[in-house]
Motif scaffolding. Structure first.
Motif, PDB file in Angstrom:
ATOM      1  N   ASN A  73      19.868   7.817  15.437  1.00 47.63           N
ATOM      2  CA  ASN A  73      19.938   8.513  14.146  1.00 47.63           C
ATOM      3  C   ASN A  73      19.747   7.554  12.972  1.00 47.63           C
ATOM      4  N   LEU A  74      18.628   6.863  12.993  1.00 49.27           N
ATOM      5  CA  LEU A  74      18.385   5.786  12.041  1.00 49.27           C
ATOM      6  C   LEU A  74      17.487   6.249  10.897  1.00 49.27           C
ATOM      7  N   SER A  75      17.841   5.855   9.690  1.00 49.88           N
ATOM      8  CA  SER A  75      17.015   6.163   8.519  1.00 49.88           C
ATOM      9  C   SER A  75      16.722   4.885   7.752  1.00 49.88           C
ATOM     10  N   LEU A  76      15.510   4.804   7.214  1.00 48.74           N
ATOM     11  CA  LEU A  76      15.107   3.587   6.510  1.00 48.74           C
ATOM     12  C   LEU A  76      13.944   3.956   5.594  1.00 48.74           C
ATOM     13  N   ALA A  77      13.951   3.427   4.402  1.00 52.32           N
ATOM     14  CA  ALA A  77      12.848   3.709   3.483  1.00 52.32           C
ATOM     15  C   ALA A  77      12.299   2.405   2.922  1.00 52.32           C
ATOM     16  N   ILE A 119       8.993  10.587  10.813  1.00 53.75           N
ATOM     17  CA  ILE A 119       8.471   9.355  10.222  1.00 53.75           C
ATOM     18  C   ILE A 119       7.348   9.734   9.274  1.00 53.75           C
ATOM     19  N   ARG A 120       7.394   9.193   8.050  1.00 56.49           N
ATOM     20  CA  ARG A 120       6.376   9.542   7.074  1.00 56.49           C
ATOM     21  C   ARG A 120       5.769   8.258   6.540  1.00 56.49           C
ATOM     22  N   ILE A 121       4.432   8.204   6.493  1.00 56.62           N
ATOM     23  CA  ILE A 121       3.739   7.065   5.877  1.00 56.62           C
ATOM     24  C   ILE A 121       3.045   7.602   4.638  1.00 56.62           C
ATOM     25  N   GLY A 122       3.443   7.124   3.470  1.00 57.27           N
ATOM     26  CA  GLY A 122       2.925   7.676   2.224  1.00 57.27           C
ATOM     27  C   GLY A 122       3.275   9.150   2.167  1.00 57.27           C
ATOM     28  N   GLU A 123       2.280  10.007   1.933  1.00 56.89           N
ATOM     29  CA  GLU A 123       2.526  11.443   1.828  1.00 56.89           C
ATOM     30  C   GLU A 123       2.426  12.143   3.168  1.00 56.89           C
ATOM     31  N   MET A 128       0.837  -1.174   0.000  1.00 59.24           N
ATOM     32  CA  MET A 128       0.000   0.000   0.000  1.00 59.24           C
ATOM     33  C   MET A 128       0.882   1.237   0.000  1.00 59.24           C
ATOM     34  N   ALA A 129       0.901   1.965   1.103  1.00 61.58           N
ATOM     35  CA  ALA A 129       1.705   3.189   1.132  1.00 61.58           C
ATOM     36  C   ALA A 129       3.173   2.862   1.357  1.00 61.58           C
ATOM     37  N   SER A 130       4.002   3.853   1.175  1.00 62.60           N
ATOM     38  CA  SER A 130       5.411   3.646   1.488  1.00 62.60           C
ATOM     39  C   SER A 130       5.701   4.226   2.869  1.00 62.60           C
ATOM     40  N   LEU A 131       6.879   3.895   3.399  1.00 64.09           N
ATOM     41  CA  LEU A 131       7.227   4.278   4.762  1.00 64.09           C
ATOM     42  C   LEU A 131       8.626   4.870   4.748  1.00 64.09           C
ATOM     43  N   TYR A 132       8.769   6.080   5.290  1.00 67.76           N
ATOM     44  CA  TYR A 132      10.080   6.719   5.364  1.00 67.76           C
ATOM     45  C   TYR A 132      10.421   7.057   6.794  1.00 67.76           C
ATOM     46  N   ILE A 133      11.553   6.580   7.232  1.00 69.86           N
ATOM     47  CA  ILE A 133      12.034   6.914   8.575  1.00 69.86           C
ATOM     48  C   ILE A 133      13.305   7.710   8.356  1.00 69.86           C
ATOM     49  N   LYS A 134      13.348   8.916   8.948  1.00 73.60           N
ATOM     50  CA  LYS A 134      14.473   9.786   8.625  1.00 73.60           C
ATOM     51  C   LYS A 134      15.161  10.299   9.869  1.00 73.60           C
ATOM     52  N   ASN A 135      16.413   9.924  10.069  1.00 76.69           N
ATOM     53  CA  ASN A 135      17.249  10.406  11.172  1.00 76.69           C
ATOM     54  C   ASN A 135      16.560  10.323  12.520  1.00 76.69           C
TER      55      ASN A 135
END
Lengths: 357, 264, 264, 357
Positions: free
Chosen positions: D21-25, D60-64, D1-8
């Motif tokens: 300080n973890l990032s993951l997409a 943290i971003r889920i989709g937009e 479904m949506a994408s997931l962005y974890i930033k710093n």
């Protein structure tokens, strides 16, 4: 040390038969593993040897002595418990010396033998600690020293590694094996873990429902299981149901014919053909083997050191193939692709089929 | 914010529970024979007064005797009963366990009435007056605390790893030796807890004693009641303060042997 | 053999504990105004007599009112306090947990004396007589049972799997919804146990009430005491029998909701 | 479904830094496994995505949608808990319908979607059962239906198989994987079990002390671990300490020289050579390989489908070799016997040595 003979022993707990007319002999310094699923009676059998469970019928003999009616405190067995079972209110030295004290060994001699026993398990200097000040692995080693210091005729171990983590399990297991061999102990080891049994025991005794199903060395049992239960309890296997034919061949219910290994099964007998996942080759390599099959890839699971390939056949259940991974030689195929699978006649094994599942 | 409201609430509940104790300790130091608020000053006088009063002294001694004997009997027979209940399986074991809830089911007042009538009946028919001596009181207090002893020692036994005793047996110990060298030391926690509880529950009890004391065999709580009928000065507060201190000290000492939070 | 001795011993212990109850129930049916053994016959007469006696009736009603109000207050505030204690970590939480042992540390007689003096002091200084109404009794009984409520509900909360509430939240429930739809239903066991215990402990209590009742506001246990001062007939046995039956019934009903053996 | 962005993202619990300080997409329908030992922060990270743990810093971003400050009940994630976390006082239908009820879906529509979700996990007909009337595997499948019925943007799984036995672990695992692929779910799966991670995930994220140590497909990480920790956490390995030499060779501290694989390490750099136990051949077969070594057999452990051979070398730790057993081709040797061991240059792997152990 001494030998151990169990003869036609039966144990009923009310209406439940825990041990069913079981006989077993261990002569000399051998480590045998009682292996089976929970409820198979392996722990009951061990506790009968120690004397904590009275036999309903049958005899137990340790060396020349019939111990069937001897209470546990006079049997001179050394037992290791799953929970360590150390005396929490005594120091390590008092724990290890307890059995000697019961044998009325003078204090000086006792202290000397306690120190010797502790050095066997590499715990010199821990004499004055209390059990709660020690780690799990150390506790189990104190328990080993405590059991061995009395020079038991039989060394009994009840899942001694099950409360330890993977690393300790390996090292305490090796230590037990090493001591057993060095001291030449007649030992019985109860476990439900096939890997533990294979790693440590000279002989495996596979139990189910209070009976011995099969006994022998690890490779004997792994390569020549006498029933489907043993074949799947010790490792994984692929089974084909069918009949043995004249001339050493085997026809499956689905109509496939395989060359099969020697067996004392009568021609025409209903049988299971057991083929271990690691015995099956795929691709061009397979074409040179005794039995080959056109199959379709139903699934590929990469597991690091292994790849498991699931194959589909017309007229049969899927079979599993285990391939060892080596960089550059990994198995690659699309799901649904046709592949040739094969195995040598000698790497399969025929099992009489009694309709068990 | 929520946290602030929450903690104020709990503090209020706590204050509500602790207030009477603080109050009575405060009153014990009032330098006034009447209860005047605020007090004109503070003094230790009432503690000395309490210590001089033969009623309180005798009550304290009677209480100690009765409590000590009843607790000892309870711990001994409670330990034996617990061993049998936990270790042997015989018919009705479950029912017995249930009946040990009796201290809950039978109000103390009912137990007191039953014993009172029973002792009178015995006196009438057998001419043995159990109330005139401490024997009646001791029987009553034993009834009060025995179920506690059985339950606390039993809980401890249930939690005991039986393979420790089996290990001793495996190493050559006879059953008597196993009991005295291994089982009994491992029961220590339960026994200490049982002794403590027996002592406190018995020491605090008024209801049960009320009907079956006779003159000269008054326990401390009864002496306090009787004193209040005719007097109203800080002496009674001083006695109460001492009583609380004795119990608190007992709990603190026991806590060093067995963690109270695990047994209560 | 050992088994026989063992079970006889336990049977003896049990008989010792149960005997008074059997005895008083037996006496309740004696067809005789005096305690004559053996009785000349049996009758239900004394139950009717007890029901006609306004002292017992009023005592029973007063007890019910006081007990019901005190239990309700205790369960409500106990539940709130337990939630705060278990769910929030704030300084002194450990100490608070310890202080909830107060019912053990503070003898009922001391609590009674403290409240008695306190209420008199309030009457003297503020001219509010808490003893003349049931208010004093209700305050006293709330103090008695509140710690029980906090502990029973708290034990239940500690055992609760918090991920169940998180699951509700994850599925879109606001914190209020989570509380009413998930947390509260899961607290049922502890709340029922707390209500039951509060009721029984309060209903049975004599010590605390003894000093702070006023004429016309007598609880049942006090009525029983007072009756015994001047009378000695099976009526009191009949009342006690009814009392035991009420409590036993309450325990049986509760046992259907929460297994008593797990909470006591 | 949506994408997931974890930033710093960083999370401190008091003085303890759980996530550093973890990032993951994750873009699109992918199942990634967060893998690591206990305490590595994998569960904390999952709970941060669900919203149960607030980030100390980072986004943290889920989709937009930036959900960093959105409470958990408004994030529209579907989470599976280790303990199942079913509502014990509700029926299966009420459990599964709970999320729809919170979304104010009308009763008819709700019932329809509950039935659909239950049929996804093969539990039609169980609507009116209570959780305590079901087995562990069934409960976990109810939990899956409950999480999926709300059509979550991200599917989160916290060690969902750890309370199941071996057989169920396999089947529930397969079911999760199959659903994830069929429904195209963006999924994050937390586990400490490397086998589970290899079997189920498209991509593995190996964590340690709140950081991502390595990410990639199972075979990427297994064949090219970037540090000793990863090499031993995912499978077993043999390590030689030494230096990379000019011309693609490697010299161990003990003076052995091996041809080694391509690597971007500088010549002369301190390095570890990692050789997997299954990559090493023994006997005549070994003589044709790039690297050969004269060794002594220090131990042989028969393990059914495998035999583990322990080899001793002068000037180096023992190494372990895993041989797949095939009847007739089992490795046999006496302890102490000399044996030739070998491996191809390409089957070993060079790791930069930062002095970690």
């Amino acid at each position: 040390m001494a030998s151990l003979y169990i003869k036609n022993v039966t144990k009923d707990f009310g209406p439940v038969r825990a041990i069913d007319n079981l006989s077993l002999a261990i002569e000399g310094p051998e480590l045998i593993a009682l292996l089976g699923p929970s409820g198979c009676g392996k722990t009951t059998l061990l506790r009968m040897i120690a004397g904590f469970v009275e036999a309903t019928s049958g005899r137990i003999r340790i060396g020349e002595r019939d111990v069937t009616d001897v209470p546990p405190n006079l049997r001179n067995t050394g037992m290791i418990f799953q929970s360590y079972a150390l005396f929490p209110h005594m120091t390590v030295a008092e724990n290890v010396g307890f059995g000697l004290e019961m044998r009325k060994i003078a204090k000086d001699e006792r202290m000397k033998r306690v120190r010797e026993a502790l050095s066997l398990v590499h715990l010199n200097g821990y004499e004055d600690r209390y059990p709660k000040q020690m780690s799990g692995g150390q506790r189990q080693r104190v328990a080993i020293a405590r059991a061995l210091v009395i020079r038991p005729d039989v060394f009994l171990l009840d899942e001694p590694l099950s409360n330890l983590d993977a690393v300790l399990r390996q090292s305490v297991g090796n230590e037990i094996r090493e001591l057993q061999q060095r001291l030449g102990l007649t030992s019985v080891f109860v476990t439900h873990d096939q890997k533990e049994a294979l790693m440590l025991a000279d002989r495996l005794v596979v139990m189910k429902a209070g009976r011995i199903i099969q006994e022998g060395s690890g490779s004997d049992i792994y390569n020549h299981p006498n029933c489907r239960f043993v074949a799947s309890f010790l490792g994984k296997s692929n089974f084909f149901e069918g009949h043995r034919q004249t001339g050493g061949s085997f026809t499956t219910a689905g109509g496939l014919t395989f060359r099969c290994p020697d067996s004392n099964l009568a021609d025409g007998a209903s049988a299971l053909l057991s083929v271990r996942p690691e015995s099956i080759r795929l691709g061009p390599e397979a074409s040179k083997l005794d039995n080959t099959l056109e199959a379709k890839v139903a699934g590929i699971t990469y597991l690091g050191s292994l790849t498991e390939v699931e194959l589909g056949f017309p007229g049969s259940d899927n079979i599993t193939v285990q391939l060892q991974n080596r960089p550059g030689a990994e198995f690659r195929a699309d799901i649904g692709a046709a592949v040739l699978a094969g195995w040598t006649a000698g790497s399969a094994h025929l099992i009489a089929d009694h309709g068990e599942s | 914010m929520t946290k602030l409201i929450a903690s104020s609430f709990v503090t209020a509940v706590l204050a509500f529970l602790v207030l009477p104790v603080i109050f009575i300790v405060w009153v014990a130091f009032f330098d006034s024979s009447f209860l005047t608020f605020p007090p004109p000053g503070y003094t230790f006088h009432w503690f000395a007064e309490a210590a001089r009063n033969p009623v309180f002294l005798n009550g304290f001694v009677t209480s100690l005797i009765v409590v000590a004997i009843a607790s000892t009997i309870s711990v001994f027979s409670g330990a034996m009963a617990a061993i049998v209940l936990v270790r042997y399986q015989f018919p009705g074991r479950e029912a017995l366990n249930g009946l040990l809830l009796s201290p809950l089911i039978i109000p103390n007042i009912v137990l007191g009435i039953a014993l009172y009538i029973f002792f009178i009946a015995i006196a009438d028919t057998l001419s043995i007056d159990l109330i005139a001596s401490n024997v009646g009181l001791i029987i009553a207090h034993t009834m009060l605390v025995l179920p506690w002893a059985v339950r606390l020692i039993g809980a401890n036994l249930i939690g005991m790893d039986r393979s420790i005793e089996e290990a001793a047996c495996n190493l050559g110990a006879k059953s008597g030796t196993v009991f005295f060298r291994v089982t009994l030391p491992l029961m220590r926690g339960g026994i200490v807890a049982a002794a403590l509880f027996s002592f406190i529950v018995s020491f605090e009890n008024l209801e049960l004693s009320l009907l079956i004391v006779s003159p000269g065999h008054t326990t401390l709580p009864i002496a306090q009641m009787q004193y209040l009928e005719f007097n109203m000065d800080p002496t009674i507060a001083a006695v109460s303060t001492v009583q609380i201190l004795v119990i608190a000290a007992l709990l603190l000492i026991t806590d060093r042997f067995v963690k109270l939070s695990r047994i209560v």
